[in-house]
Design a protein around this motif. Sequence first.
Motif, PDB file in Angstrom:
ATOM      1  N   LEU A 366       0.835  -1.190   0.000  1.00 36.25           N
ATOM      2  CA  LEU A 366       0.000   0.000   0.000  1.00 36.25           C
ATOM      3  C   LEU A 366       0.875   1.247   0.000  1.00 36.25           C
ATOM      4  N   TYR A 367       0.523   2.217  -0.847  1.00 38.03           N
ATOM      5  CA  TYR A 367       1.277   3.456  -0.989  1.00 38.03           C
ATOM      6  C   TYR A 367       0.354   4.640  -0.727  1.00 38.03           C
ATOM      7  N   LYS A 368       0.951   5.725  -0.256  1.00 37.14           N
ATOM      8  CA  LYS A 368       0.225   6.983  -0.093  1.00 37.14           C
ATOM      9  C   LYS A 368       1.150   8.139  -0.451  1.00 37.14           C
ATOM     10  N   GLU A 369       0.552   9.303  -0.699  1.00 37.62           N
ATOM     11  CA  GLU A 369       1.347  10.476  -1.024  1.00 37.62           C
ATOM     12  C   GLU A 369       2.136  10.940   0.200  1.00 37.62           C
ATOM     13  N   ASP A 370       3.354  11.403  -0.042  1.00 36.59           N
ATOM     14  CA  ASP A 370       4.197  11.926   1.034  1.00 36.59           C
ATOM     15  C   ASP A 370       3.666  13.310   1.418  1.00 36.59           C
ATOM     16  N   ALA A 371       3.081  13.413   2.617  1.00 32.88           N
ATOM     17  CA  ALA A 371       2.456  14.670   3.050  1.00 32.88           C
ATOM     18  C   ALA A 371       3.485  15.757   3.329  1.00 32.88           C
ATOM     19  N   GLU A 372       4.726  15.385   3.611  1.00 34.85           N
ATOM     20  CA  GLU A 372       5.756  16.370   3.952  1.00 34.85           C
ATOM     21  C   GLU A 372       6.468  16.923   2.723  1.00 34.85           C
ATOM     22  N   ALA A 373       6.231  16.325   1.557  1.00 34.14           N
ATOM     23  CA  ALA A 373       6.933  16.758   0.351  1.00 34.14           C
ATOM     24  C   ALA A 373       6.377  18.081  -0.158  1.00 34.14           C
ATOM     25  N   THR A 374       7.262  18.929  -0.656  1.00 35.71           N
ATOM     26  CA  THR A 374       6.870  20.206  -1.253  1.00 35.71           C
ATOM     27  C   THR A 374       7.594  20.360  -2.587  1.00 35.71           C
ATOM     28  N   GLU A 375       7.258  21.418  -3.300  1.00 31.91           N
ATOM     29  CA  GLU A 375       7.930  21.671  -4.577  1.00 31.91           C
ATOM     30  C   GLU A 375       9.392  22.033  -4.385  1.00 31.91           C
ATOM     31  N   GLU A 376       9.766  22.472  -3.166  1.00 31.38           N
ATOM     32  CA  GLU A 376      11.173  22.786  -2.902  1.00 31.38           C
ATOM     33  C   GLU A 376      11.959  21.520  -2.600  1.00 31.38           C
ATOM     34  N   THR A 377      11.365  20.608  -1.811  1.00 31.72           N
ATOM     35  CA  THR A 377      12.084  19.377  -1.461  1.00 31.72           C
ATOM     36  C   THR A 377      12.097  18.378  -2.612  1.00 31.72           C
ATOM     37  N   ASN A 378      11.082  18.388  -3.438  1.00 30.64           N
ATOM     38  CA  ASN A 378      10.995  17.481  -4.594  1.00 30.64           C
ATOM     39  C   ASN A 378      10.694  18.288  -5.853  1.00 30.64           C
ATOM     40  N   PRO A 379      11.671  19.036  -6.354  1.00 30.03           N
ATOM     41  CA  PRO A 379      11.404  19.883  -7.527  1.00 30.03           C
ATOM     42  C   PRO A 379      11.219  19.060  -8.792  1.00 30.03           C
ATOM     43  N   ILE A 380      10.573  19.671  -9.772  1.00 31.77           N
ATOM     44  CA  ILE A 380      10.399  19.029 -11.083  1.00 31.77           C
ATOM     45  C   ILE A 380      11.686  19.221 -11.880  1.00 31.77           C
ATOM     46  N   LEU A 381      12.370  18.135 -12.180  1.00 29.26           N
ATOM     47  CA  LEU A 381      13.604  18.203 -12.967  1.00 29.26           C
ATOM     48  C   LEU A 381      13.235  18.137 -14.445  1.00 29.26           C
ATOM     49  N   TRP A 382      12.801  19.291 -14.928  1.00 29.46           N
ATOM     50  CA  TRP A 382      12.243  19.346 -16.282  1.00 29.46           C
ATOM     51  C   TRP A 382      12.828  20.520 -17.034  1.00 29.46           C
ATOM     52  N   LYS A 383      13.169  20.305 -18.297  1.00 32.94           N
ATOM     53  CA  LYS A 383      13.654  21.373 -19.157  1.00 32.94           C
ATOM     54  C   LYS A 383      12.745  21.467 -20.376  1.00 32.94           C
ATOM     55  N   PRO A 384      12.394  22.696 -20.773  1.00 31.80           N
ATOM     56  CA  PRO A 384      11.524  22.815 -21.953  1.00 31.80           C
ATOM     57  C   PRO A 384      12.243  22.352 -23.211  1.00 31.80           C
ATOM     58  N   GLU A 385      11.591  21.512 -23.950  1.00 28.00           N
ATOM     59  CA  GLU A 385      12.146  20.980 -25.182  1.00 28.00           C
ATOM     60  C   GLU A 385      11.154  21.197 -26.313  1.00 28.00           C
ATOM     61  N   VAL A 386      11.674  21.161 -27.525  1.00 33.90           N
ATOM     62  CA  VAL A 386      10.806  21.260 -28.690  1.00 33.90           C
ATOM     63  C   VAL A 386       9.947  20.008 -28.754  1.00 33.90           C
ATOM     64  N   ALA A 387       8.652  20.177 -28.929  1.00 36.04           N
ATOM     65  CA  ALA A 387       7.718  19.043 -28.946  1.00 36.04           C
ATOM     66  C   ALA A 387       7.936  18.218 -30.203  1.00 36.04           C
ATOM     67  N   ARG A 388       8.311  16.975 -29.994  1.00 31.63           N
ATOM     68  CA  ARG A 388       8.464  16.060 -31.125  1.00 31.63           C
ATOM     69  C   ARG A 388       7.562  14.860 -30.896  1.00 31.63           C
ATOM     70  N   ARG A 389       6.287  15.102 -30.876  1.00 39.11           N
ATOM     71  CA  ARG A 389       5.340  14.029 -30.615  1.00 39.11           C
ATOM     72  C   ARG A 389       5.168  13.174 -31.865  1.00 39.11           C
ATOM     73  N   LYS A 390       5.271  11.896 -31.651  1.00 37.24           N
ATOM     74  CA  LYS A 390       5.120  10.980 -32.774  1.00 37.24           C
ATOM     75  C   LYS A 390       3.675  10.916 -33.226  1.00 37.24           C
ATOM     76  N   ARG A 391       3.509  10.553 -34.475  1.00 39.07           N
ATOM     77  CA  ARG A 391       2.154  10.475 -35.043  1.00 39.07           C
ATOM     78  C   ARG A 391       1.452   9.202 -34.617  1.00 39.07           C
ATOM     79  N   PHE A 392       2.173   8.217 -34.118  1.00 42.27           N
ATOM     80  CA  PHE A 392       1.545   6.970 -33.710  1.00 42.27           C
ATOM     81  C   PHE A 392       2.392   6.270 -32.665  1.00 42.27           C
TER      82      PHE A 392
END
Length: 392
Positions: A366-392
């Motif tokens: 059984l899993y549950k969300e970590d209530a103590e986590a915040t955007e500072e402690t668990n940041p989104i490691l994401w960089k904007p990239e050009v969208a190259r979505r496949k057609r299928f």
Amino acid sequence: MIFRMSAEVEQMPVTKHGVHTLCFRSLKRTHDTFISDHGCMPEADKDKQEEKMKIAQRKAPVMPKPKWHAPWKLYRVISGHIGWVRCVDFEPGNEWFVTGSNDRCIKIWDSASGKLKLTLTGHISEVRGVKVSTRHPYIFSCGQDHTVKCWDMEYNRVIRHYHGHLSSVYGLDLHPTIDVLVSVGRDACGRVWDMRTKANVMTLTGHTNTVAAVRCQAAEPQVITSSHDTTVRLWDLAAGKTHCTLTNHKKSVRALALHPKQYTFASAAPDNIKQWKFPDGNFIQNVSGHNSILNALAINSDGVMVSGADNGTMQWFDWRTGYNFQRYQAPVQPGSLDSESGIFALAFDKSESRLISCEGDKTIKLYKEDAEATEETNPILWKPEVARRKRF
């Protein structure tokens, strides 16, 4: 007089021009016509020219930033089955949940404490699917003994058997508004059963290999199946025919999940998790990350999609962007082999704040969300990239 004029015309010399001369004259005539027309053209619309310039300067589409989701953590491990745990489902009141296992038992557990409430025996082979009815006090189960059973929870015993499958039954689902259930299995077809009369009212044929998963919904298409023949089929239940066949996957499609709010669904195969739009199965995007056979998929209303693989890994994705925000592999139960860490089923509870995984080490986690986590402690490691979505 006429004869005399014709004689004079015949005697007049005819000027013969060369090919180059004729071509030059033709080009000059075209040029003169263009110049005369060009001088009469209307004035250019400055606003339209500015719009064209803006369109030309528009940047390439960038992937949208994913929504932040709290990471999930393991908080309870339940042991009780003596075989691989293959399936799970919650009752409508969220007070208990039911699991089926390779030990031929169906067990009912208390959601709050995790304690065993009841064990149902009756299958003579592995139990591969369980569903709790939201409209009746019934539990439906299917297994590798070729049968589908209906259990009455007031008497805790089997009250109906649904016979007709020619081989193992790998999955079943209940229609949310009609008293029918759909079961699928190794005989490469889906069977629609009348819940009350036990009659096989319809057989959905078309797949060429084992049908691994089935999902039902009230809107069209009412039945969705996925198979080891790498296809996903959307069925017209009224006509009993395939409404649409999706052939984009390259490997066996073992898991399906419907989005609880949007008119969309996802299918999971070793090559990719693919998102689709109803009613015609229009492709949305690929979600990649796993490098293993995927057995389970679950989506909640908050836009969190979870997948479980044969190698014991779980991955959490943001539904809208496909961003993989968490990866986890739970340790196997002491005494089990590391190779028995496969995840066979995933399900969110009715509040969607708890997640259950059924695993090959004979445990329920059984899993549950970590209530103590915040955007500072668990940041989104994401960089904007050009969208190259496949057609299928």
